[in-house]
Scaffold this motif. Structure first.
Motif: not given
Length: 90
Positions: A44-68
Motif C-alpha cells: 500500500k505504501l509503494s506509490p507513496t514511497l515512489l512519489n516522494l522521490l525527486q530522482r529518476k529510478i531505473q529499477q526496483v527490487s522488492t520482496d513478494g509482498a509488492y507483487d500486486t
C-alpha cells in the motif's frame, strides 16, 4: 455519578508502527522513508514511497509482498523496471 460511567482502568496498549525505506543499492543511502501502522500492507505504501522521490529510478527490487497489480501499475507508469519475485503462495 450523574448516570455517567467512569472508566478507571488505564490501558497500556502498544501501537506498533512500521518504517518503510527506499534505499539506493549502489550507495546504501536511504532515499525516502515512510511510517505506517502495523496493519497497513507494505504494498500500500509503494506509490507513496515512489512519489516522494525527486530522482529518476531505473529499477526496483522488492520482496513478494509488492507483487500486486497496483505496484506493477505504478512502476510501469513511472518507467521503472520491477524485480519482484512472486509471493511464496503463488
Amino acid at each position: 455519578m450523574n448516570g455517567k460511567h467512569v472508566n478507571t482502568i488505564k490501558e497500556n496498549r502498544r501501537i506498533w508502527r512500521k518504517l518503510h525505506f527506499a534505499v539506493d543499492v549502489s550507495t546504501h543511502e536511504v532515499i525516502t522513508a515512510e511510517v505506517s501502522l502495523v496493519f497497513v500492507g507494505d504494498n500500500k505504501l509503494s506509490p507513496t514511497l515512489l512519489n516522494l522521490l525527486q530522482r529518476k529510478i531505473q529499477q526496483v527490487s522488492t520482496d513478494g509482498a509488492y507483487d500486486t497489480k497496483v505496484c506493477h501499475h505504478v512502476l510501469k507508469n513511472k518507467g521503472i523496471t520491477p524485480s519482484i519475485p512472486p509471493p511464496s503462495n503463488a
